[in-house]
Design an enzyme around this catalytic site. Structure first.
Site, PDB file in Angstrom:
ATOM      1  N   ARG A 524      -5.150  58.502   1.561  1.00 44.62           N
ATOM      2  CA  ARG A 524      -4.770  59.885   1.808  1.00 44.62           C
ATOM      3  C   ARG A 524      -4.528  60.128   3.292  1.00 44.62           C
ATOM      4  NH1 ARG A 524      -8.908  63.929   0.117  1.00 44.62           N
ATOM      5  NH2 ARG A 524     -10.178  62.543   1.398  1.00 44.62           N
ATOM      6  N   SER A 585     -12.953  52.190   4.849  1.00 43.54           N
ATOM      7  CA  SER A 585     -14.192  51.804   4.155  1.00 43.54           C
ATOM      8  C   SER A 585     -14.217  50.322   3.793  1.00 43.54           C
ATOM      9  CB  SER A 585     -14.371  52.659   2.912  1.00 43.54           C
ATOM     10  OG  SER A 585     -14.289  54.015   3.275  1.00 43.54           O
ATOM     11  N   ASP A 639     -16.852  55.315   5.293  1.00 38.25           N
ATOM     12  CA  ASP A 639     -16.976  56.525   4.457  1.00 38.25           C
ATOM     13  C   ASP A 639     -18.408  57.074   4.410  1.00 38.25           C
ATOM     14  OD1 ASP A 639     -17.741  54.327   2.997  1.00 38.25           O
ATOM     15  OD2 ASP A 639     -16.752  54.938   1.130  1.00 38.25           O
TER      16      ASP A 639
HETATM   17 MG    MG Z   1     -15.349  57.263  -2.101  1.00 37.32          MG
END
Ligand code: MG
Ligand code: ADP
Length: 895
Positions: A524, A585, A639
């Site tokens: 995103r 992440s 994250d």
């Molecule tokens: Mg996640």
């Protein structure tokens, strides 16, 4: 007058509907913890949690205490669907006075009956002297039962009043008496009411019977209720047979509007006026009395027996159910009616005979109708509580009213259908309910006990004790220290990566930021506005095609820049240079807030030329290639850090981030003086633990089960991320699947039928655990899942599957708690506090959607770290919001 009498005995449909509603209300009351003492329908738990499935086999002894008699029975079941059990009986008359004598004498007598019966029936070919002989005890008195083999007598009835028994466990009393007879191989394993036996006898292979109606001298009904609704017991899984004791329905006045004057007379003349009002309208012991009082009234009104001697009608009990059945079962002519009445000493005219017959029919017809209404209440209640649109159920029926009155079945069927149209009941005649049924209950109890032992054996390695969890906590603490220290960092399984984030938000952060989120389920791009009013954002999801994930690094980062440009154009942001935070992440060796070397790809990424490189630099180089000059990458973060930061914006005490989704990981604020891998001693730094790899050095080997090892071996990274593989969404379904396969093999599930679909990897998804464990057990949804797996599961199978899911998810939550306990305890010690108050920011679908995970996690954490007061805050869009906040905090710290 006759017409009026008949009318008063016929209950209109709307009254029946109302009565059904009252019955259902009273049933709910009887099951409720708070209200049950006020309920007239007692709803007694029986601790019978399963109906026979036909595999029961062996010899079973039954002793039944009846009026003036003791019945003994030996039943041999062959595991053939209970089609043809072999049975041997003996009936013993009770000696004078024993029913009112000492309790000990009563139980000694029962034990003597058993002894004598066994001596006569057990011959060499049925020799069981070596084997244990289980005994079921039919004891038709009101008991407070707390286990199948534990029942305190509440009060005697039916003419019994033996001393020293009320308040005692009658199973214990019988067992002691039996032991005195030197029958040490006989074990009393079950005690039950006679109604339950009726239900049990009607259960055959593939056709469980879940309701029983006894239409005899007395009246009662039992049915299989959802166990969690039986609040008077601790049992919450599966179903339990509830003995309704519905004879007392109406004792609070609910039935007053359908009582006739005849019913009032019957009640007044009975030994217990005002009690058992429903039973007194339907029990065959009372029907003769109702008829007698109707005839007395009609005679007084000169509608019957005019001018003849009717003194006989004054005799209580002169009319029996046999008389009535003889009178009404005669369709053609009245010869029989006349004969019966004359035998009683009446002199009926032809007209009298016809009228008496009409009255008898009305009384018995009403009884059948009221039975049907009670049954409809039970059926609707079952249908509702099982959350089904329609209910198909088998109903066992027994008793002299049912066998003696041919229209009884027809009325029971049609009226209950009218009152509960959503339910389809199939009525089954019970053959020798109480005796044979008691043997079944005993057999089922033994089968379940054996199965329970096996199930416990399979699940035992997955059940962790408090001591086990303390050990995991200590090991995590040890690995944390090793990860933080410069010397041991390289060999620690918990990497404890520095993040260069040294402050959590304080709420004064302001500005507009760009954020990227790569490494979750989606890629995103976001724009985040942090203002005095709060945080708002806009975002766009972009697809990263597999070819790009697995192509070259250059192509991957070029694609990312293309997406950013597309987003900026759409958002009209091309002219501004906004600071950008990058949630990435994957495990990185971070050497600065904006400098992070990729250690390894995971989650399906393999883009070449990236491992060992600075990810921020790779992004900047791509921007240069694309001549996109307005990009200012200020921070790269994991994250977990984003989650902590976004929650930290709302709660300044949030200094821990936790993810429990596809994988699991955590981060927390550590003292710089403890971070051996980064220069400097002042202040704090957020440490990305990468705790998913905890145990990769073998330190958790003692808790890995056979199932965990198999799951690990079939992953793309065997031996890696061992802690994560016990906890996170990617693996829990697989662990459950492995257990189910073993249970199927051991014939504990699906009655040993093979289940080929279960062999398919990942077929059992982790979201199934959530559905199956949801309290209230929406059976329909479980069935839907099982159907998807092409599994033909019985109710008991689905209860067992739920236990498996609960065991696996509980362990996951407990292990996660052990890890967190190590973290919070370390933070407390770091700060020299007796008591630490801290908040954990959490993200991840497993944590958020599983019905028990968060509760189990928090409860275990309290146990393991009692000096820490830990709150949990769900993160909303941690990676976007968190990335912007890291950028903002960095900004603020720099100025
Ligand atoms: Mg996640
Ligand atoms: P990610 O960890 O990739 O960022 P999520 O936090 O959304 O993504 O976690 C996705 C994982 O959550 C899935 O892999 C699945 O195992 C698990 N999951 C999805 N739905 C449920 C559910 N209803 N209950 C429990 N776990 C679920």
């Amino acid at each position: 007058q006759i017409q009026r009498a008949l009318r008063s005995l016929s209950v209109p449909l709307e009254r029946l509907h109302i009565m059904k509603g009252h019955m259902m209300q009273d049933m709910c009351k009887g099951l409720s913890r708070q209200m049950h003492t006020q309920a007239k329908v007692r709803m007694l738990p029986t601790y019978i949690c399963s109906t026979p499935n036909g595999t029961e086999k062996g010899n079973f002894l039954v002793v039944e205490l009846c009026q003036n008699q003791v019945r003994t029975l030996l039943v041999t079941l062959y595991g053939d669907g209970n089609m043809s059990p072999q049975m041997m009986y003996k009936i013993f008359d009770m000696p004078e006075g024993i029913m009112q004598g000492e309790g000990e004498a009563l139980f000694d007598f029962i034990a003597q009956c058993v002894s004598q019966f066994l001596a006569e029936t057990i011959t060499s070919d049925t020799n069981t002297s070596e084997e244990r002989l289980p005994l079921g005890f039919v004891f038709p008195f009101s008991c407070r039962q707390t286990q199948l083999d534990k029942a305190e007598l509440l009060s005697w009835s039916k003419g019994f009043s033996c001393s020293g028994v009320v308040g005692k466990d009658v199973v214990q009393l019988l067992q002691s008496a039996i032991n005195k007879q030197e029958l040490c191989h006989v074990d009393v394993v079950a005690l039950m009411n006679d109604t339950v036996g009726t239900m049990m006898t009607c259960s055959m292979e593939g056709r469980p019977c879940e309701v029983a109606v006894v239409a005899d001298k007395g009246s009662n009904c039992c049915f299989m209720a959802e166990a969690y609704l039986v609040e008077t017991t601790e049992e919450t899984s599966g179903r339990m047979c509830v003995n309704t004791e519905w004879g007392c329905f109406g004792d609070d006045g609910t039935l007053n509007d359908i009582f006739t004057p005849y019913d009032e007379c019957v009640d007044e003349e009975s030994s217990n006026p005002g009690e058992k009002r429903f039973e007194k309208m339907v029990g065959s012991l009372y029907l003769g009395e109702i008829v007698r009082h109707a005839l007395i009234a009609l005679t007084a009104e000169k509608a019957l027996f005019t001018g003849t001697d009717v003194a006989v009608l004054k005799e209580k009990g002169v009319f029996t159910i046999q008389h009535i059945l003889e009178i009404i079962n005669n369709e053609d002519g009245i010869a029989d009616v006349r004969r019966v009445l004359e035998l009683l000493g009446l002199q009926p005219s032809e007209r009298d005979c016809g009228r008496v017959q009409q009255v008898c029919r009305a009384v018995v017809g009403r009884a059948a109708t009221l039975y049907a209404t009670g049954l409809a209440a039970i059926l609707s209640y079952m249908c509702q509580t099982r959350e089904m649109e329609t209910l198909m159920v088998n109903v066992g029926v027994e008793g002299e009213l049912y066998t003696g009155y041919p229209r009884f079945e027809e009325i029971l069927q049609s009226v209950s259908r009218l009152l509960a149209p959503e339910c389809m009941a199939t009525l089954l005649p019970s053959r020798d309910g109480s005796g044979r049924g008691a043997a079944m209950v005993t057999a089922v109890a033994l089968r379940l006990a054996a199965q329970r032992r096996e199930v416990n054996k399979v699940l035992a390695p997955l059940r962790l004790t408090h001591a086990d969890l303390e050990k995991v906590q200590a090991l995590m603490r040890q690995e944390m220290e090793r990860g933080l220290s410069k010397e041991t960092n390289a060999t620690a399984s918990v990497r404890m990566l520095p993040t260069y984030v040294s402050h959590t938000p304080d709420g004064t952060e302001r500005g507009d930021f760009l954020a990227l989120d790569l490494g979750g389920t989606n890629f995103r791009v976001l724009v985040v506005h942090v203002t005095e009013e709060g945080i708002s954002m806009a975002s766009e999801i972009y697809v990263i095609p597999a070819a790009i994930m697995q192509g070259t690094g250059e192509r991957l980062f070029d694609h990312i820049i293309d997406c950013i440009i597309d987003f900026q154009v759409k958002q009209n942001l091309m002219t501004q240079t906004l600071p950008l935070g990058f949630t990435f992440s994957f495990p990185c060796q971070q050497v600065g807030l904006d400098k992070a070397l990729l250690l390894t790809w995971t989650k399906g990424f393999t883009a070449s030329g990236c491992v060992g490189q600075d990810v921020v630099q790779l992004l900047r180089q791509a921007a240069q290639r694309k001549q996109h000059s307005g990009l200012q990458v200020v921070a790269l973060l994991n994250d977990t850090v984003g989650t902590m930061m976004s929650c930290g914006y709302d709660d300044p005490k949030c200094e821990i981030g936790l993810i429990v989704g596809t994988g699991t990981n955590a981060c927390y604020m550590e003292e710089m003086r403890n971070v051996g891998t980064v220069e400097g001693d002042k202040g704090r730094m957020c440490i990305n633990m990468e705790w998913g790899a905890f145990g990769d050095n073998g330190c958790l080997d003692h808790i890995f089960t056979h199932f965990d090892k198999v799951v690990d071996e079939t992953t793309i990274n065997p031996g890696k991320q061992r802690f994560e593989k016990l906890i996170s969404g990617m693996y829990l379904g697989e662990i459950v699947r492995q257990i189910l396969m073993v249970m199927t093999e051991k014939q504990l599930l699906f009655q040993g039928r093979p289940c080929p679909k279960l062999q398919t990897k990942n077929i059992f998804q982790t979201k199934f655990l959530s559905t199956i464990e949801l309290n209230g057990l929406a059976l329909r949804q479980i069935r839907a899942i099982l159907k998807e797996l092409e599994l033909d599961a019985s109710f008991e199978d689905s209860v067992l599957m739920r236990e498996v899911c609960q065991t696996v998810s509980l362990r996951a939550a407990q292990l996660c708690a052990a890890g967190l306990a190590a973290v919070v305890e370390k933070m407390r010690e770091n700060r020299g506090l007796d008591q630490l108050s801290v908040t954990v920011g959490v993200d991840g679908t497993l944590y958020k959607l599983h019905p028990c995970f968060s509760h189990n996690l928090q409860k275990t954490l309290k146990d393991l770290a009692p000096n820490c007061n830990v709150s949990f805050l769900l993160s909303e869009d941690g990676s976007g919001k968190g990335a912007a906040l890291v950028a903002a905090v960095a900004h603020r710290a720099a100025n």
